[in-house]
Write a protein that holds these residues in place. Structure first.
Motif, short mmCIF file in Angstrom:
data_model
loop_
_atom_site.label_atom_id
_atom_site.label_comp_id
_atom_site.label_asym_id
_atom_site.label_seq_id
_atom_site.Cartn_x
_atom_site.Cartn_y
_atom_site.Cartn_z
N ALA A 1 -4.10 -4.23 5.68
CA ALA A 1 -4.48 -4.32 4.27
C ALA A 1 -5.73 -3.49 3.99
O ALA A 1 -5.80 -2.75 3.00
N ARG A 2 -6.70 -3.61 4.86
CA ARG A 2 -7.94 -2.86 4.69
C ARG A 2 -7.67 -1.35 4.67
O ARG A 2 -8.20 -0.62 3.82
N ALA A 3 -6.82 -0.89 5.59
CA ALA A 3 -6.49 0.54 5.64
C ALA A 3 -5.72 0.96 4.39
O ALA A 3 -5.95 2.04 3.83
N ALA A 4 -4.80 0.11 3.94
CA ALA A 4 -3.97 0.46 2.78
C ALA A 4 -4.78 0.52 1.49
O ALA A 4 -4.49 1.32 0.59
N ILE A 5 -5.79 -0.33 1.38
CA ILE A 5 -6.66 -0.32 0.21
C ILE A 5 -7.35 1.04 0.09
O ILE A 5 -7.38 1.67 -0.97
N ASP A 6 -7.91 1.50 1.21
CA ASP A 6 -8.58 2.80 1.20
C ASP A 6 -7.59 3.93 0.97
O ASP A 6 -7.89 4.92 0.29
N GLU A 7 -6.40 3.78 1.52
CA GLU A 7 -5.38 4.82 1.34
C GLU A 7 -4.98 4.96 -0.13
O GLU A 7 -4.80 6.08 -0.62
N SER A 8 -4.87 3.84 -0.83
CA SER A 8 -4.54 3.91 -2.26
C SER A 8 -5.61 4.67 -3.04
O SER A 8 -5.29 5.53 -3.87
N ARG A 9 -6.86 4.37 -2.77
CA ARG A 9 -7.94 5.06 -3.47
C ARG A 9 -7.91 6.55 -3.17
O ARG A 9 -8.12 7.38 -4.06
N GLN A 10 -7.67 6.89 -1.92
CA GLN A 10 -7.61 8.30 -1.54
C GLN A 10 -6.41 9.00 -2.17
O GLN A 10 -6.52 10.12 -2.67
N THR A 11 -5.26 8.34 -2.16
CA THR A 11 -4.06 8.92 -2.76
C THR A 11 -4.26 9.16 -4.25
O THR A 11 -3.82 10.19 -4.79
N MET A 12 -4.91 8.22 -4.91
CA MET A 12 -5.13 8.33 -6.35
C MET A 12 -6.29 9.27 -6.68
O MET A 12 -6.41 9.73 -7.82
#
Length: 285
Positions: A88-99
């Motif tokens: 979850a922690r990794a996916a949260i950062d990934e969403s911000r980076q993707t966006m």
């Protein structure tokens, strides 16, 4: 279109526009254009999810809209399959980076169970782990507000009784023909704002004769009636469309449904989603 200027206040004091743009089924390469069109019309609330596969396009639309970031409210959702703190922690950062965004205004756990086991097994431990990651990201300023989606009272209690931050939002299926009044009331009793996704029932309700009769009384379309209904329930309404003309008409809901008609809409039972029944949220589980 004054509804585009109206907001609710979340329990943490954040303001969220009452009407938003849903982006489910908008392809990533079309999302930026749709988001820019919505923002130009006056929308300030944009909703996406990791599962939609269009966070990149949505983020591009936000960044290139010409409207200051702080004037927009952007939501996304942690994939339903993620029931682990580190993931979850990794996916949260990934969403911000993707966006391409420094922060997200709202992030939700997309469902209490993975989609292939929706309304199935017990994932209480995994939801608590994912929630802990959201809380930490919230405290770090990466996410301004946090919440859940498709959560029932027992799922909410699992978070409420084992967290330091209560969910600010529960995004659930609400439309004329499917009004989960007890769940809405439970959320409201806990200070959790309800967001209504698919307020037009994924389009399957457009041919309903009773809705057409009521809409005619107000000289509005069935989609406008359905959106207004969810707003008068006290929820955020998130109709999804990539069509700019539909975005405009969806925002033309400055009328008031009478108490009598609200009661009729509330008691309507219309949950035939046609081909959309293939999706877990429409499957009747």
């Amino acid at each position: 279109m004054t509804i585009l200027n109206e907001t609710y206040t979340l329990s943490n004091g954040a303001e969220i526009p009452k009407l938003g743009l849903g982006t489910w089924f908008i392809e990533d390469d079309e999302a930026a254009t749709a988001v820019r069109a919505a923002i130009e019309i006056g929308y300030r609330n944009i909703d996406t999810a990791q599962a939609y596969g269009n966070e990149g396009g949505v983020g591009e639309g936000v960044r290139t809209s010409g409207v200051p970031r702080e004037e927009l409210f952007v939501s996304t959702k942690l994939a339903a399959e993620i029931k682990d703190y580190d993931a979850a922690r990794a996916a949260i950062d990934e969403s911000r980076q993707t966006m391409g965004l420094d922060y997200v205004d709202l992030m939700l756990i997309h469902a209490p169970q993975p989609w292939d086991d929706f309304r199935g097994g017990d994932y209480a431990d995994g939801n608590r782990a994912a929630w802990r990651a959201l809380e930490e990201a919230h405290q770090a300023g990466k996410i301004r507000s946090i919440g859940v989606s498709n959560f029932l009272p027992a799922d909410l209690d699992n978070i409420l009784q084992n967290s330091t931050i209560a969910p600010h939002v529960n995004q659930i299926l609400v439309h004329a023909g499917n009004t989960p009044s007890e769940l809405i009331g439970y959320c409201q009793s806990k200070g959790i704002l309800v967001e209504a996704y698919s307020p037009i029932a994924h389009g399957e309700i457009l041919g309903n004769a009773e809705l057409a009769t009521i809409a005619e009384r107000y000289a509005v379309s069935v989609p406008q009636l359905c959106i207004r209904y969810t707003l008068q329930l006290g929820t955020v309404s998130l109709p999804k469309t990539a069509n700019a003309d539909h975005m405009r008409t969806n925002a033309q809901v400055d009328f008031t449904i009478s108490d009598e008609d609200m009661n009729a809409l509330r008691s309507l039972d219309e949950r035939d989603y046609g081909d959309s029944t293939a999706f877990p949220v429409y499957s009747g589980k």
